[in-house]
Motif scaffolding. Structure first.
Motif, PDB file in Angstrom:
ATOM      1  N   THR A 261       0.740   4.375  -2.688  1.00 23.22           N
ATOM      2  CA  THR A 261       0.659   5.806  -2.371  1.00 23.22           C
ATOM      3  C   THR A 261       1.868   6.559  -2.947  1.00 23.22           C
ATOM      4  OG1 THR A 261       1.764   5.495  -0.245  1.00 23.22           O
ATOM      5  CG2 THR A 261      -0.631   5.407  -0.219  1.00 23.22           C
TER       6      THR A 261
ATOM      7  N   GLN B 267     -13.832   1.547  -1.199  1.00 24.19           N
ATOM      8  CA  GLN B 267     -13.982   2.433  -2.358  1.00 24.19           C
ATOM      9  C   GLN B 267     -15.144   3.406  -2.212  1.00 24.19           C
ATOM     10  OE1 GLN B 267     -11.854   2.718  -4.906  1.00 24.19           O
ATOM     11  NE2 GLN B 267     -10.569   1.239  -3.850  1.00 24.19           N
TER      12      GLN B 267
ATOM     13  N   TRP C   7      -5.707  -4.634   1.729  1.00 23.86           N
ATOM     14  CA  TRP C   7      -4.791  -5.498   0.952  1.00 23.86           C
ATOM     15  C   TRP C   7      -4.172  -6.569   1.816  1.00 23.86           C
ATOM     16  CZ3 TRP C   7      -5.925  -5.377  -3.826  1.00 23.86           C
ATOM     17  CH2 TRP C   7      -6.389  -4.191  -4.394  1.00 23.86           C
TER      18      TRP C   7
ATOM     19  N   ASN D 261     -14.700   0.957  -7.633  1.00 24.30           N
ATOM     20  CA  ASN D 261     -13.805   2.068  -7.963  1.00 24.30           C
ATOM     21  C   ASN D 261     -14.265   2.736  -9.274  1.00 24.30           C
ATOM     22  OD1 ASN D 261     -11.657   3.738  -8.560  1.00 24.30           O
ATOM     23  ND2 ASN D 261     -10.079   2.208  -8.242  1.00 24.30           N
TER      24      ASN D 261
ATOM     25  N   ASN E 267     -11.155   7.821  -3.874  1.00 23.30           N
ATOM     26  CA  ASN E 267     -10.704   8.187  -5.220  1.00 23.30           C
ATOM     27  C   ASN E 267     -11.424   9.407  -5.800  1.00 23.30           C
ATOM     28  OD1 ASN E 267      -8.554   6.433  -5.434  1.00 23.30           O
ATOM     29  ND2 ASN E 267      -9.934   4.720  -5.873  1.00 23.30           N
TER      30      ASN E 267
ATOM     31  N   GLY F 158      -6.956   1.644   3.542  1.00 20.24           N
ATOM     32  CA  GLY F 158      -5.972   1.500   2.461  1.00 20.24           C
ATOM     33  C   GLY F 158      -5.097   0.265   2.621  1.00 20.24           C
TER      34      GLY F 158
ATOM     35  N   PHE G 286      -7.855   7.257   6.078  1.00 25.66           N
ATOM     36  CA  PHE G 286      -7.884   6.180   5.075  1.00 25.66           C
ATOM     37  C   PHE G 286      -6.509   5.521   4.976  1.00 25.66           C
ATOM     38  CE2 PHE G 286      -7.319   4.278   0.968  1.00 25.66           C
ATOM     39  CZ  PHE G 286      -8.540   3.692   0.665  1.00 25.66           C
TER      40      PHE G 286
ATOM     41  N   GLN H 211       0.844  -1.209   0.000  1.00 28.41           N
ATOM     42  CA  GLN H 211       0.000   0.000   0.000  1.00 28.41           C
ATOM     43  C   GLN H 211       0.875   1.254   0.000  1.00 28.41           C
ATOM     44  OE1 GLN H 211      -3.143   0.654  -0.401  1.00 28.41           O
ATOM     45  NE2 GLN H 211      -3.324   2.751   0.313  1.00 28.41           N
TER      46      GLN H 211
ATOM     47  N   ASN I 163      -1.188  11.096   2.255  1.00 28.16           N
ATOM     48  CA  ASN I 163      -1.619   9.726   1.956  1.00 28.16           C
ATOM     49  C   ASN I 163      -0.465   8.748   2.155  1.00 28.16           C
ATOM     50  OD1 ASN I 163      -3.384   7.728   1.007  1.00 28.16           O
ATOM     51  ND2 ASN I 163      -2.707   7.999  -1.110  1.00 28.16           N
TER      52      ASN I 163
ATOM     53  N   ILE J  19       1.233   7.072  -6.596  1.00 29.01           N
ATOM     54  CA  ILE J  19       0.274   8.171  -6.816  1.00 29.01           C
ATOM     55  C   ILE J  19       1.005   9.512  -6.716  1.00 29.01           C
ATOM     56  CG2 ILE J  19      -1.750   9.355  -5.838  1.00 29.01           C
ATOM     57  CD1 ILE J  19      -2.827   6.624  -4.963  1.00 29.01           C
TER      58      ILE J  19
HETATM   59  C1  BGC Z   1      -7.023   1.780  -3.084  1.00 40.17           C
HETATM   60  C2  BGC Z   1      -6.949   2.728  -4.253  1.00 40.17           C
HETATM   61  C3  BGC Z   1      -6.639   4.115  -3.744  1.00 40.17           C
HETATM   62  C4  BGC Z   1      -5.395   4.107  -2.895  1.00 40.17           C
HETATM   63  C5  BGC Z   1      -5.152   5.444  -2.269  1.00 40.17           C
HETATM   64  C6  BGC Z   1      -5.744   1.828  -2.319  1.00 40.17           C
HETATM   65  O1  BGC Z   1      -5.801   0.951  -1.222  1.00 40.17           O
HETATM   66  O2  BGC Z   1      -7.264   0.472  -3.542  1.00 40.17           O
HETATM   67  O3  BGC Z   1      -8.172   2.706  -4.928  1.00 40.17           O
HETATM   68  O4  BGC Z   1      -6.449   4.997  -4.831  1.00 40.17           O
HETATM   69  O5  BGC Z   1      -5.500   3.134  -1.867  1.00 40.17           O
HETATM   70  O6  BGC Z   1      -3.965   5.440  -1.565  1.00 40.17           O
END
Ligand code: BGC
Length: 451
Positions: free
Chosen positions: A142, A264, A367, A394, A269, A363, A358, A138, A300, A145
């Motif tokens: 991040t 989600q 997983w 999503n 998102n 987040g 989150f 995770q 994040n 992103i």
């Molecule tokens: C989610 C993604 C999200 C991301 C944000 C993930 O665990 O599955 O959809 O964009 O976290 O950090």
């Protein structure tokens, strides 16, 4: 975590998360540019965005089958090839159709990697560090992103800085006049790196066991000092079970899938994909909105560390409980701030507390849980049901947020997201605390529900 081999393997597998994060976030900087260049209407622009997500859905559908049949490693390599193809293809796309096809191909890669990276990590990790190592995945999402937000901004700045007279040759087309090509193409570097590093890792010994290649599995277990592997006696005595018919396993799959959807529908998102425009609606100018979006990416990532350091100590359920409570409170407050038209700073503060909540709960926890809840024999297929639900949710959130913002107002959207989080408290009753348990013990927990 003191086994440096396993830590290294987990880092390599986590690169799949980096590409997942990068690939899904990079789109945010390209939508308007692509729209203008190809003169797209709303529907075609939507198709440009969702083609990647549709690819993800397909990727997840095939990933379960691929990973149970060909193994975790080969399926991950397959995803790395798709990521590389997509990045190069998008950068050199001849027309809009081409571009959409390559986004779709990359989406399949995201779908496959989003399942296989956490599965691989959970299967090699010792029980006391499994949560921590899977949370690395995770963290990588991040980071991906954030890097996408930053490279987009950098390439955009560069494109604006070069004069029209200098815009000649491939380089200046890709990074200058048609800079969306450079943004999408930047993914080639991590994608190739992922491909090369994957060639150096071993197959998951748990998967090798499940297909009867015990000698090969044992060699890997010894070489990489992998622990907590059920003893051979225990394994060979295991009765053959029709897992998909077992009541306990059905409960496990349903719990995983519902929880995946709930992460989600929390609206994360909406912020990741539309944060910029939400901030502008909240009163920020475009420059401030850009900094705001970057700050969201930083928070994040930063708050994911809380999960990494606590998930194996305080457990998955406590993190989830605290995180979801912060998320609900923050979403209600963001809605209220929009409702009373409070200052941009106040809106931003509560958006950030939402993202922080989150980042250390939903987040990473989702997983970690999805990779450990199901028995090895069916892990690929069972997880694909849950991850598929996650990607469909999503896609729907991504698709309908603009419509909802117009029809129920900004505050309405945030209050709706807050409401959608409430069922999490109920679903948590079905979740066992998996901290400190071996994957085999978790499997027995579900199977005991059949009696
Ligand atoms: C989610 C993604 C999200 C991301 C944000 C993930 O665990 O599955 O959809 O964009 O976290 O950090």
């Amino acid at each position: 975590m003191n086994n440096k081999y396993v830590f290294g393997l987990a880092c390599i597998a986590s690169l799949g998360g980096f590409l997942f994060g990068f690939d899904t976030a990079v789109i945010s900087g390209t939508t308007d540019l692509v729209k203008d260049q190809f003169e797209l209407g709303d529907l075609l622009q939507g198709w440009y965005v969702s083609s990647g997500l549709v690819g993800c859905v397909l990727g997840v559908v095939i990933a379960g089958f691929l990973s149970d049949k060909f193994g975790r490693k080969r399926s991950l390599i397959f995803s790395a090839i798709l990521f590389s193809l997509s990045a190069v293809g998008c950068a050199l796309a001849i027309g809009f159709t081409d571009l959409v096809i390559y986004r779709f191909v990359g989406g399949i890669g995201v779908g496959v990697a989003s399942m296989l990276s956490p599965i691989y990590i959970a299967e090699i990790a010792p029980r006391e560090a499994r949560g921590q190592l899977t949370s690395l995945y995770q963290l990588a999402i991040t980071f991906g992103i954030l890097v996408a937000f930053l490279t987009n901004a950098y390439i955009q700045d560069y494109a604006l800085s070069i004069s029209t007279a200098d815009r000649q040759g491939y380089f200046s087309v890709i990074f200058g006049s048609e800079q969306w090509r450079g943004m999408l193409g930047a993914e080639t570097i991590p994608a190739l790196l992922f491909f090369l590093l994957l060639l150096t890792i071993p197959e998951s010994p748990r998967w090798l066991w499940s297909i009867g290649k015990k000698a090969e599995a044992n060699k890997i277990i010894e070489r990489y000092q992998i622990q907590d592997f059920g003893s051979s006696d225990e394994k060979s005595k295991k009765p053959s079970i029709n897992y998909f018919k077992a009541k306990g396993i059905k409960i496990a799959i349903l719990t995983g899938a519902v929880l995946a959807v709930l992460t989600q529908t929390s609206g994360i998102n909406a912020i990741m994909y539309y944060g910029n425009s939400i901030l502008q609606k909240g009163g920020a100018d475009s420059q401030t909105a850009f900094y705001g979006q970057t700050l969201i990416g930083v928070i994040n990532m930063a708050f994911t560390f809380i999960a990494i350091f606590t998930i194996d100590k305080i457990g998955r359920k406590k993190l989830l409980f605290v995180g979801v409570s912060i998320i609900i409170a923050s979403l209600l407050l963001v809605g209220a701030m929009f409702y009373v038209n409070a200052s941009t700073t106040l809106k931003m503060i509560f958006i950030l507390t939402f993202v922080a909540g989150f980042a250390f709960s939903y987040g990473p926890v989702i997983w970690v849980l999805l990779s450990e809840l199901f028995p090895t024999e069916i892990r690929g297929r069972a997880m694909s049901v849950a991850v598929l639900s996650l990607w469909i949710a999503n896609t729907l959130v991504g698709q309908f947020v603009p419509w909802l913002r117009t029809h129920i107002s900004e505050s309405g959207v945030f209050w709706l997201f807050a409401l959608c989080c409430v069922p999490t408290y109920f679903v948590m009753n079905y979740l066992p605390e998996t901290k400190g348990k071996t994957l085999e013990e978790i499997e027995n927990h579900w199977l005991s529900k059949n009696k």
